[in-house]
Design a protein around this motif. Structure first.
Motif, short mmCIF file in Angstrom:
data_model
loop_
_atom_site.label_atom_id
_atom_site.label_comp_id
_atom_site.label_asym_id
_atom_site.label_seq_id
_atom_site.Cartn_x
_atom_site.Cartn_y
_atom_site.Cartn_z
N ILE A 67 -0.22 1.80 -16.89
CA ILE A 67 -0.52 3.21 -16.65
C ILE A 67 -1.24 3.31 -15.30
CG2 ILE A 67 -1.76 5.24 -17.51
CD1 ILE A 67 0.52 4.32 -19.33
N PHE A 68 -0.74 4.18 -14.43
CA PHE A 68 -1.36 4.36 -13.12
C PHE A 68 -2.61 5.24 -13.24
CE2 PHE A 68 2.85 3.04 -11.85
CZ PHE A 68 2.62 2.30 -10.70
N THR A 69 -3.59 4.98 -12.39
CA THR A 69 -4.77 5.85 -12.32
C THR A 69 -4.37 7.21 -11.74
OG1 THR A 69 -5.39 5.23 -10.07
CG2 THR A 69 -6.22 3.82 -11.86
N LYS A 70 -5.29 8.16 -11.80
CA LYS A 70 -5.03 9.49 -11.22
C LYS A 70 -4.71 9.37 -9.73
CE LYS A 70 -8.37 12.02 -14.06
NZ LYS A 70 -9.63 12.79 -13.93
N ASP A 71 -5.23 8.30 -9.09
CA ASP A 71 -5.01 8.09 -7.65
C ASP A 71 -3.73 7.29 -7.37
OD1 ASP A 71 -7.46 9.34 -7.18
OD2 ASP A 71 -8.54 7.44 -7.40
N GLY A 72 -2.96 7.02 -8.42
CA GLY A 72 -1.70 6.28 -8.24
C GLY A 72 -1.88 4.79 -8.06
N GLU A 73 -2.98 4.24 -8.55
CA GLU A 73 -3.25 2.80 -8.42
C GLU A 73 -2.89 2.07 -9.72
OE1 GLU A 73 -4.30 1.32 -5.66
OE2 GLU A 73 -4.56 3.18 -4.53
N LEU A 85 -4.73 -0.83 -17.12
CA LEU A 85 -4.60 -0.18 -18.42
C LEU A 85 -3.14 -0.20 -18.84
CD1 LEU A 85 -6.27 1.38 -20.59
CD2 LEU A 85 -5.52 3.49 -19.46
N LEU A 86 -2.88 -0.75 -20.02
CA LEU A 86 -1.51 -0.84 -20.55
C LEU A 86 -1.37 0.03 -21.79
CD1 LEU A 86 -0.89 -4.71 -20.37
CD2 LEU A 86 -0.38 -3.00 -18.64
N LYS A 87 -0.21 0.64 -21.91
CA LYS A 87 0.07 1.51 -23.06
C LYS A 87 1.15 0.87 -23.92
CE LYS A 87 1.53 6.26 -24.09
NZ LYS A 87 1.99 7.53 -23.48
#
Length: 337
Positions: A67-73, A85-87
């Motif tokens: 899952i990417f952060t809000k900043d696309g990282e 973070l993995l979903k």
């Protein structure tokens, strides 16, 4: 950690718990894993990301995806360490399944991965990686010999290393002969594997596929490490089930002679010995006891391990009049303790 996840992903975390060795949490519809990734380069992590995306596209129901952060990282920082973070789907317990067949299907899908893998790739590298490991430990052993007095662990390592050096050199030679004498088949192409496929990597309680556990390699890697782990830590299962795991695997993907010989060379290489000795010398004082016990167990089991290798070679040759896996003649000549 809860605050960082709220800030970076906009996800409200009620409670953190543990799945295998990873922190995790659940929301009403999803299951999330917090994975330490400081040990990976950005390039390697990107390859693992593409592997997880690919397996999701192949309808693997248990693969976890980044899952990417809000900043696309891909990653985020917390207390000086990097995490991803993995979903995944929530874990399902008490599901009956065949590990051998499940692994064969996972490898079959992994062989179709369409991109070149460099940083997370290990295929064709065993000989060089083993050679470096042998040279490093041999140099360390030479130093130890010159430095008495010795701790009990030092003495055991000094006395046992020549035997495991011989076994390691046999493994390297076996690998070289396999690559010279045998031809890889279609099923011998690279696939998505695990750093260490163990008994608990996939169980009814832990079917989730975690990209941080993966490398791109020959399927024989997973088969050999699963068998090694079974011998070391689940001896009763090995006695009761024999090599049933391999039979389950071969019902989906028959193993070529090249695969069998590669697997056997990996079992010959005493990775468990190397990891125990290396682990002891880089561990803290509180952790050393674990490695001391491990080494005692490995040394006491050396004769049985030779027997295990002999039985494995016989069983892999049993299906055919042809000798798929040449024997190592000196194995099993010593006494079984």
């Amino acid at each position: 950690m809860k605050g960082v996840i709220k800030e970076k992903f906009g996800i409200q975390v009620r409670q953190l718990s543990v799945y295998q060795t990873y922190e995790c949490f659940q929301t009403p519809n999803s299951f999330f894993l917090i994975i330490p990734v400081s040990q990976f380069s950005e390039a390697e992590l990107t390859e693992l990301y593409y592997m997880s995306q690919y397996l999701q596209e192949q309808s693997d129901p248990y693969v976890s995806v980044f899952i990417f952060t809000k900043d696309g990282e891909l990653t985020f920082e917390h207390e000086g360490k990097s995490y991803a973070l993995l979903k995944a789907v929530p874990p399902v317990t008490n599901r009956s399944f065949s590990v051998g067949a499940e692994l064969a299907e996972f490898h079959r899908k992994g062989r179709g991965f369409p991109y070149e893998v460099k940083d997370a790739g290990r295929i064709g590298q065993w000989k060089d990686l083993w050679g470096k490991r042998i040279d490093q430990l041999e140099a360390f052993w030479q130093q130890k010999i010159q430095m008495p007095p010795h701790e009990p662990f030092d003495k055991k390592m000094i006395e046992s290393f020549p035997y495991y050096l011989g076994l390691s050199e046999n493994a390297v030679q076996y690998l070289v002969d396999t690559e010279l004498d045998d031809k890889p088949q279609v099923t011998d192409s690279g696939t998505i594997c695990h750093q260490r496929m163990e008994r608990n990597t996939w169980s009814p309680e832990s079917l989730i596929r975690i990209p941080a556990d993966w490398v791109f390699d020959h399927a024989a890697r997973d088969l050999a490490e699963y068998m090694r782990h079974t011998f070391l830590y689940h001896r009763e299962d090995l006695l009761n089930q024999g090599f049933h795991f391999l039979q389950e695997y071969e019902q989906i993907t028959p193993l070529s002679s090249f695969s069998k010989r590669l697997m056997y060379s990996r079992l010959l290489f005493p990775l468990h010995y190397f990891e125990t000795v290396e682990g002891y010398y880089i561990s803290s004082e509180t952790e050393k006891h674990y490695y001391e016990e491990n080494l005692d167990s490995i040394l006491a089991d050396s004769g049985r391990y030779e027997q295990f290798l002999n039985i494995g070679e016989e069983l892999m040759n049993m299906k055919s009049g042809e000798v798929f896996v040449p024997s190592v003649t000196w194995l099993g000549k010593g006494t079984v303790k």
